[in-house]
Design an enzyme around this catalytic site. Structure first.
Site, PDB file in Angstrom:
ATOM      1  N   GLU A 123       0.696  -1.050   0.096  1.00  0.00           N
ATOM      2  CA  GLU A 123      -0.025   0.046  -0.041  1.00  0.00           C
ATOM      3  C   GLU A 123       0.711   1.169   0.187  1.00  0.00           C
ATOM      4  OE1 GLU A 123      -3.189   0.433   3.079  1.00  0.00           O
ATOM      5  OE2 GLU A 123      -2.914   2.649   2.941  1.00  0.00           O
ATOM      6  N   THR A 158      -3.364   3.052   5.561  1.00  0.00           N
ATOM      7  CA  THR A 158      -4.627   2.991   6.292  1.00  0.00           C
ATOM      8  C   THR A 158      -4.338   2.030   7.474  1.00  0.00           C
ATOM      9  OG1 THR A 158      -5.268   1.327   4.537  1.00  0.00           O
ATOM     10  CG2 THR A 158      -5.744   3.326   4.117  1.00  0.00           C
ATOM     11  N   ASN A 218      -2.070  -5.180   9.797  1.00  0.00           N
ATOM     12  CA  ASN A 218      -2.892  -4.785  10.719  1.00  0.00           C
ATOM     13  C   ASN A 218      -3.126  -5.876  12.035  1.00  0.00           C
ATOM     14  OD1 ASN A 218      -5.694  -6.103  10.396  1.00  0.00           O
ATOM     15  ND2 ASN A 218      -4.803  -5.942   8.413  1.00  0.00           N
TER      16      ASN A 218
HETATM   17  S1  SF4 Z   1      -8.039  -2.585   6.019  1.00  0.00           S
HETATM   18 FE1  SF4 Z   1      -9.263  -0.428   5.533  1.00  0.00          FE
HETATM   19  S2  SF4 Z   1      -8.485   0.298   3.726  1.00  0.00           S
HETATM   20 FE2  SF4 Z   1      -7.568  -1.621   3.844  1.00  0.00          FE
HETATM   21  S3  SF4 Z   1      -9.053  -3.107   2.538  1.00  0.00           S
HETATM   22 FE3  SF4 Z   1      -9.844  -2.968   4.721  1.00  0.00          FE
HETATM   23  S4  SF4 Z   1     -11.247  -1.272   4.795  1.00  0.00           S
HETATM   24 FE4  SF4 Z   1      -9.814  -0.889   2.937  1.00  0.00          FE
END
Ligand code: SF4
Length: 301
Positions: A123, A158, A218
């Protein structure tokens, strides 16, 4: 043993939509996904099994149509791909698109772009790929290496935790008091929800299980966040990674998962824990009431 799920966990709408688009597209023509559609090996194996090809570079694409993942790509990279005669199908998440628009606006207005995120993450490569000059920062040391500029335009990958992002923006402002620092918050709502829910979960649990792919940024951020509030946090990719000695009776066990973790994997971990709960509950009962244990009734008093 009590088992609770975080209020928000698991696959986000951006990843779900990208998978749905790929599964639909492959019904009509052969499809190659450029890069990891999701950072989860289980999902990728399933996609391969359904005929979707995966390639890391445009040179490795063997179909006419290629899909850009939810993580997005720079305009430059997409034009290069089209220049190879390939049709580009875009599955970029709308919230990643919003981050692209934010950084493009800052650059147009004369700000030097600074991305808070992981330099090699797909990203971040997409967010920076259209600019010849930019900086990527992830910690205090990176901020210390920045050169002074009259105007800094800051956006974030993000999936970064918003607390860290705000702290780094504060550090940039402190380090360059004469510079104008414009920050646009591009951390996505699903990431914020999962981070906040992870804090709440970790505060009330004795053990937390975080489920996600090995390359999922994440997911690893959820592990770090939970570890700030709970001493026993275990990261697993699937239920096969769970270990019985992590758990005992009279414990509260929390479950959370990254934005690329499918519901089925979360369900399997929860089922494993429920089976374990049944085992530890009956063991505890046997210890408390030996007369009730199977076979104990035949032992003479
Ligand atoms: S983590 Fe957030 S930015 Fe990434 S795909 Fe999922 S909703 Fe979209």
């Amino acid at each position: 043993m009590k088992i609770i799920r975080a209020e928000h966990l698991g696959m986000c709408f951006g990843v779900r939509d990208a998978i749905a688009l790929a599964l639909d597209a492959v019904q009509h023509e052969p499809l190659t996904v450029l890069g990891d559609l999701v950072h989860n090996e289980t999902v990728l194996a399933d996609l391969r099994a359904r005929g979707i090809r995966l390639a890391q570079q445009p040179a490795g694409v063997g179909t006419r149509t290629v899909m850009v993942t939810a993580h997005g790509a720079s305009e430059r990279a997409m034009s290069e791909t089209r220049g190879r005669g390939l049709n580009v199908l875009e599955a970029t998440c709308p919230l990643v698109h919003a981050a692209h628009r934010a950084v493009a606006r800052l650059v147009r207005e004369g700000f030097h772009p600074v991305i808070i995120g992981k330099r090699d993450h797909v990203e971040v490569r997409g967010l920076t790929g259209d600019f010849d000059e930019f900086d990527v920062v992830l910690d205090e040391e990176d901020v210390a290496k920045l050169c002074e500029r009259p105007r800094f335009g800051v956006v974030s990958q993000t999936t970064q935790p918003i607390d860290r992002v705000r702290q780094l923006v504060r550090l940039i402002r402190e380090r360059f008091p004469r510079s104008e620092v414009c920050f646009i918050d591009t951390v996505c709502q699903p990431t914020k929800q999962r981070q906040n829910a992870a804090v709440e979960l970790a505060q009330k649990c004795d053990v937390v299980i975080v489920i996600g792919g090995a390359h999922s940024n994440n997911t690893h951020e959820l592990v770090k966040t939970c570890s700030r509030f709970c001493a026993r946090v275990h990261y697993v990719q699937t239920a096969d990674d769970l270990q019985a000695d992590w758990f005992a009776s009279e414990q509260t066990v929390g479950i959370t998962a990254g934005t690329s973790t499918p519901d089925a994997l979360i369900g399997e971990v929860e089922s494993w824990l429920r089976a374990r709960k049944a085992t530890v509950s009956s063991t505890a009962m046997e210890k408390a009431n030996p007369i009730l244990t199977p076979g104990a009734a035949s032992i003479p008093c």
